[in-house]
Write an enzyme that holds these catalytic residues in place. Structure first.
Site, PDB file in Angstrom:
ATOM      1  N   LYS A   1      44.423  33.763  58.988  1.00  0.00           N
ATOM      2  CA  LYS A   1      45.630  34.045  58.206  1.00  0.00           C
ATOM      3  C   LYS A   1      46.864  33.377  58.828  1.00  0.00           C
ATOM      4  CE  LYS A   1      43.745  36.196  54.884  1.00  0.00           C
ATOM      5  NZ  LYS A   1      43.885  35.686  53.504  1.00  0.00           N
TER       6      LYS A   1
ATOM      7  N   TYR B   1      39.741  36.781  61.803  1.00  0.00           N
ATOM      8  CA  TYR B   1      40.447  37.026  60.538  1.00  0.00           C
ATOM      9  C   TYR B   1      41.944  36.758  60.752  1.00  0.00           C
ATOM     10  CZ  TYR B   1      42.195  39.417  56.363  1.00  0.00           C
ATOM     11  OH  TYR B   1      42.854  39.712  55.184  1.00  0.00           O
TER      12      TYR B   1
ATOM     13  N   THR C   1      42.042  47.838  48.296  1.00  0.00           N
ATOM     14  CA  THR C   1      41.154  46.972  47.504  1.00  0.00           C
ATOM     15  C   THR C   1      39.745  47.121  48.073  1.00  0.00           C
ATOM     16  OG1 THR C   1      41.267  45.058  48.959  1.00  0.00           O
ATOM     17  CG2 THR C   1      43.024  45.247  47.296  1.00  0.00           C
TER      18      THR C   1
END
Ligand SMILES: NC(=O)c1ccc[n+]([C@@H]2O[C@H](COP(=O)([O-])OP(=O)(O)OC[C@H]3O[C@@H](n4cnc5c(N)ncnc54)[C@H](O)[C@@H]3O)[C@@H](O)[C@H]2O)c1
Length: 258
Positions: free
Chosen positions: A167, A163, A198
């Site tokens: 990014k 991840y 979120t």
């Protein structure tokens, strides 16, 4: 957070990952400020719910289910939005996944998990920007806002190398794109969120130990909201950010200032 009336009147925006979290908040706010918004994510039901909220408030949008890792699908969705509205002005390249169960310390992560994270998060943004750029050039200019993450620049996400690498890749891609397209009147920038509440972070928000750990990393003492990120995305996409090119705007409550 109050919408600014008509700031985007006449503008046509695409938002990927519009069914949830930051993408949803961004799409709602673009519509509230007068833009027509193309809502893209893989599944229709989540997009329909966002579209319903936009239309109930008098806004205009299109629901265009597409997987941003499949070139034909994302190209067709962007083409359909441009065809419906006679062009596009704004692309928000936002869709991503985080796979905390599969991302792992580098000597343990499977190639399959690595590929899935890089493909969704980095290749997905490459394909979204590639096909968006064609239409922004036809329109004579526009704005792209990519979504990165603090973990792309800081080695802070233990056991999440894939991840984090995805990014970091977006940060590099965004700056080259920003240089390549500035003279074509296309401004490319990015928002770098920190710790945001979120659905992507449900696994943290629901675990009191993790919630305390991550909140303690933020000087302001809490997770940010999707709306706080949307406000920054809209500003970068707006004419108020006319001198921002290749900017990485960090929205993290001070997490990276420690
Ligand atoms: N939440 C955070 O703390 C945080 C922190 C840093 C960066 N970010 C970044 O912000 C952006 C938005 O994240 P969020 O927190 O709103 O996540 P989220 O999980 O709530 O939303 C992600 C969206 O991407 C969509 N999506 C995933 N894979 C897709 C694919 N292949 N094709 C099309 N759509 C796809 C999902 O359906 C969903 O609509 C992401 O780029 C994320 O990496 C989030």
């Amino acid at each position: 957070m109050a919408a600014i009336a008509n700031r985007f009147a006449g503008r046509r925006a695409v938002v990927t990952g519009a069914s949830s979290g930051i993408g949803r908040a961004t799409a709602l706010r673009f519509a509230a400020e007068g833009a027509r918004v193309a809502l893209i994510a893989r599944r229709r039901p989540g997009l329909d719910a966002v579209a319903e909220a936009i239309r109930a408030a008098g806004g205009e949008c299109l629901v265009l289910p597409a997987d941003c890792t499949i070139e034909d699908q994302i190209a067709a969705a962007i083409e359909e939005a441009a065809g419906a509205w006679g062009g596009l002005d704004i692309i928000v390249s936002n869709a991503a996944v985080e796979l905390p169960e599969q991302d792992d310390r580098l000597d343990r992560i499977s190639l399959e998990a690595w590929n899935r994270l890089i493909t969704t998060n980095l290749t997905g943004q490459f394909l979204t920007c590639k096909h968006g750029l064609r239409h922004l050039q036809s329109a004579g200019g526009g704005a792209i806002v990519c979504l990165g993450s603090n973990v792309g620049n800081l080695g802070m996400a233990a056991n999440e190398p894939a991840y984090s690498a995805s990014k970091g890749g977006i940060f590099a891609m965004m700056r080259v794109m920003a240089n390549d397209f500035a003279r074509l009147n296309i401004r490319v920038n990015m928002v770098i969120p920190g710790f945001i509440d979120t659905p992507m972070n449900d696994f943290v928000m629901r675990d009191p130990v993790q919630l305390k750990y991550w909140s303690d990393q933020v000087p302001i003492g809490r997770a940010g909201t999707a709306e706080e990120c949307a406000a920054a995305i809209l500003w970068l996409a707006s004419d108020e950010a006319s001198y921002c090119v290749g900017t990485a705007l960090v929205i993290d409550g001070g997490q990276s200032a420690i």
